[in-house]
Design a protein around this motif. Structure first.
Motif, PDB file in Angstrom:
ATOM      1  N   ALA A   1       0.855  -1.187   0.000  1.00 22.12           N
ATOM      2  CA  ALA A   1       0.000   0.000   0.000  1.00 22.12           C
ATOM      3  C   ALA A   1       0.894   1.241   0.000  1.00 22.12           C
ATOM      4  N   THR A   2       0.664   2.103  -0.949  1.00 18.08           N
ATOM      5  CA  THR A   2       1.507   3.294  -1.079  1.00 18.08           C
ATOM      6  C   THR A   2       1.005   4.358  -0.102  1.00 18.08           C
ATOM      7  N   ILE A   3       1.500   4.262   1.116  1.00 20.52           N
ATOM      8  CA  ILE A   3       1.112   5.188   2.180  1.00 20.52           C
ATOM      9  C   ILE A   3       2.358   5.974   2.572  1.00 20.52           C
ATOM     10  N   PRO A   4       2.323   7.296   2.432  1.00 18.43           N
ATOM     11  CA  PRO A   4       3.498   8.077   2.845  1.00 18.43           C
ATOM     12  C   PRO A   4       3.831   7.812   4.312  1.00 18.43           C
ATOM     13  N   ARG A   5       5.114   7.725   4.598  1.00 16.29           N
ATOM     14  CA  ARG A   5       5.587   7.413   5.945  1.00 16.29           C
ATOM     15  C   ARG A   5       4.956   8.314   7.010  1.00 16.29           C
ATOM     16  N   PHE A   6       4.719   9.560   6.665  1.00 13.66           N
ATOM     17  CA  PHE A   6       4.120  10.524   7.581  1.00 13.66           C
ATOM     18  C   PHE A   6       2.769  10.040   8.128  1.00 13.66           C
ATOM     19  N   PHE A   7       2.024   9.259   7.330  1.00 14.57           N
ATOM     20  CA  PHE A   7       0.686   8.810   7.725  1.00 14.57           C
ATOM     21  C   PHE A   7       0.664   7.412   8.345  1.00 14.57           C
ATOM     22  N   TRP A   8       1.825   6.774   8.499  1.00 14.76           N
ATOM     23  CA  TRP A   8       1.845   5.407   9.007  1.00 14.76           C
ATOM     24  C   TRP A   8       1.214   5.286  10.391  1.00 14.76           C
TER      25      TRP A   8
ATOM     26  N   LEU B   1      -1.188   7.017  11.582  1.00 17.62           N
ATOM     27  CA  LEU B   1      -2.623   7.224  11.440  1.00 17.62           C
ATOM     28  C   LEU B   1      -3.310   6.074  10.698  1.00 17.62           C
ATOM     29  N   ILE B   2      -2.719   5.642   9.600  1.00 17.64           N
ATOM     30  CA  ILE B   2      -3.329   4.653   8.717  1.00 17.64           C
ATOM     31  C   ILE B   2      -2.752   3.256   8.946  1.00 17.64           C
ATOM     32  N   GLY B   3      -1.446   3.176   9.014  1.00 19.71           N
ATOM     33  CA  GLY B   3      -0.741   1.901   9.115  1.00 19.71           C
ATOM     34  C   GLY B   3       0.386   1.888   8.101  1.00 19.71           C
ATOM     35  N   ALA B   4       1.340   1.018   8.305  1.00 21.14           N
ATOM     36  CA  ALA B   4       2.493   0.925   7.411  1.00 21.14           C
ATOM     37  C   ALA B   4       2.092   0.227   6.118  1.00 21.14           C
ATOM     38  N   LYS B   5       2.800   0.538   5.057  1.00 16.51           N
ATOM     39  CA  LYS B   5       2.515  -0.078   3.758  1.00 16.51           C
ATOM     40  C   LYS B   5       2.674  -1.591   3.793  1.00 16.51           C
ATOM     41  N   THR B   6       3.383  -2.084   4.801  1.00 19.56           N
ATOM     42  CA  THR B   6       3.632  -3.515   4.929  1.00 19.56           C
ATOM     43  C   THR B   6       2.599  -4.235   5.794  1.00 19.56           C
ATOM     44  N   SER B   7       1.597  -3.520   6.288  1.00 18.16           N
ATOM     45  CA  SER B   7       0.579  -4.142   7.141  1.00 18.16           C
ATOM     46  C   SER B   7      -0.119  -5.277   6.395  1.00 18.16           C
ATOM     47  N   ALA B   8      -0.264  -6.406   7.059  1.00 20.43           N
ATOM     48  CA  ALA B   8      -0.815  -7.613   6.427  1.00 20.43           C
ATOM     49  C   ALA B   8      -2.186  -7.374   5.794  1.00 20.43           C
ATOM     50  N   GLU B   9      -3.031  -6.580   6.445  1.00 19.47           N
ATOM     51  CA  GLU B   9      -4.383  -6.375   5.916  1.00 19.47           C
ATOM     52  C   GLU B   9      -4.400  -5.564   4.620  1.00 19.47           C
ATOM     53  N   PHE B  10      -3.280  -4.942   4.282  1.00 19.63           N
ATOM     54  CA  PHE B  10      -3.215  -4.149   3.050  1.00 19.63           C
ATOM     55  C   PHE B  10      -2.676  -4.948   1.862  1.00 19.63           C
ATOM     56  N   LEU B  11      -2.109  -6.128   2.090  1.00 18.91           N
ATOM     57  CA  LEU B  11      -1.381  -6.829   1.030  1.00 18.91           C
ATOM     58  C   LEU B  11      -2.260  -7.287  -0.130  1.00 18.91           C
ATOM     59  N   ILE B  12      -3.335  -7.999   0.126  1.00 18.61           N
ATOM     60  CA  ILE B  12      -4.195  -8.468  -0.966  1.00 18.61           C
ATOM     61  C   ILE B  12      -4.880  -7.283  -1.649  1.00 18.61           C
ATOM     62  N   PRO B  13      -5.471  -6.341  -0.895  1.00 19.08           N
ATOM     63  CA  PRO B  13      -6.070  -5.185  -1.573  1.00 19.08           C
ATOM     64  C   PRO B  13      -5.067  -4.408  -2.437  1.00 19.08           C
ATOM     65  N   SER B  14      -3.862  -4.201  -1.926  1.00 18.93           N
ATOM     66  CA  SER B  14      -2.885  -3.436  -2.704  1.00 18.93           C
ATOM     67  C   SER B  14      -2.409  -4.214  -3.924  1.00 18.93           C
ATOM     68  N   MET B  15      -2.288  -5.540  -3.812  1.00 15.08           N
ATOM     69  CA  MET B  15      -1.871  -6.336  -4.965  1.00 15.08           C
ATOM     70  C   MET B  15      -2.895  -6.225  -6.092  1.00 15.08           C
ATOM     71  N   VAL B  16      -4.160  -6.454  -5.771  1.00 11.56           N
ATOM     72  CA  VAL B  16      -5.209  -6.410  -6.794  1.00 11.56           C
ATOM     73  C   VAL B  16      -5.325  -5.000  -7.361  1.00 11.56           C
ATOM     74  N   HIS B  17      -5.293  -4.004  -6.493  1.00  8.06           N
ATOM     75  CA  HIS B  17      -5.423  -2.622  -6.970  1.00  8.06           C
ATOM     76  C   HIS B  17      -4.232  -2.197  -7.812  1.00  8.06           C
ATOM     77  N   ASP B  18      -3.025  -2.554  -7.396  1.00 12.84           N
ATOM     78  CA  ASP B  18      -1.845  -2.206  -8.196  1.00 12.84           C
ATOM     79  C   ASP B  18      -1.924  -2.837  -9.581  1.00 12.84           C
ATOM     80  N   TRP B  19      -2.405  -4.085  -9.655  1.00 13.92           N
ATOM     81  CA  TRP B  19      -2.561  -4.731 -10.962  1.00 13.92           C
ATOM     82  C   TRP B  19      -3.516  -3.913 -11.838  1.00 13.92           C
ATOM     83  N   MET B  20      -4.657  -3.507 -11.265  1.00 13.64           N
ATOM     84  CA  MET B  20      -5.642  -2.744 -12.039  1.00 13.64           C
ATOM     85  C   MET B  20      -5.081  -1.385 -12.456  1.00 13.64           C
TER      86      MET B  20
END
Length: 151
Positions: free
Chosen positions: A74-81, A83-102
């Protein structure tokens, strides 16, 4: 087919359970390979057939994310980690993979930016991300895509 998500707007099906992994730079790798691993640390472990239904437009999209497809999370700027979570958070992996493909292959969803953003939000919610945070991420992604020129 596994029904992953369904609501009145869209449905998401996978042919099997998504499996993602982390790539690591090895001493034997070239500098270019290490840089690629650093930029795109996540890898799809098995080919994943994705079927999407847009119930609002009565459209169906199918595509396969190949085995070894790599992305940056998940492309989340470090500044927001905090608040939102790190780009490496497990819950973001499948959504970010599918979205990045699209996002790379716009034709996989008929060049429909808004639909790709709604799929991303649905996958976040299904992964356990709270609805408010998923909505914030959806709005950020959707607006960023407009800024980048995906109409």
């Amino acid at each position: 087919m596994i029904e992953w998500y369904k609501d009145k707007e869209l449905s998401i099906f996978f042919d099997n359970k998504p499996s993602v992994g982390m790539r690591y730079a090895l001493p034997s790798m070239s500098d270019a390979e290490k840089k690629a691993v650093s930029q795109y640390p996540f890898e799809n472990k098995h080919a994943l057939k994705v079927t999407l239904f847009d119930h609002l437009k009565t459209k169906k999209y199918e595509f396969t994310i190949p085995k070894c497809y790599c992305w940056d999370g998940a492309t989340i700027p470090r500044f927001f980690w905090r608040l939102i979570g790190a780009k490496t958070s497990a819950e973001f992996l499948i959504p970010s993979m599918v979205h990045d493909w699209m996002c790379v292959y716009h034709n996989s969803v008929g060049y429909d930016r808004n639909f790709s953003s709604r799929v991303f939000r649905a996958l976040l919610v299904e992964a356990g991300v709270g609805k408010f945070k998923a909505q914030v991420m959806y709005l950020a992604v959707d607006n960023f895509q407009r800024f980048c020129g995906w109409g």
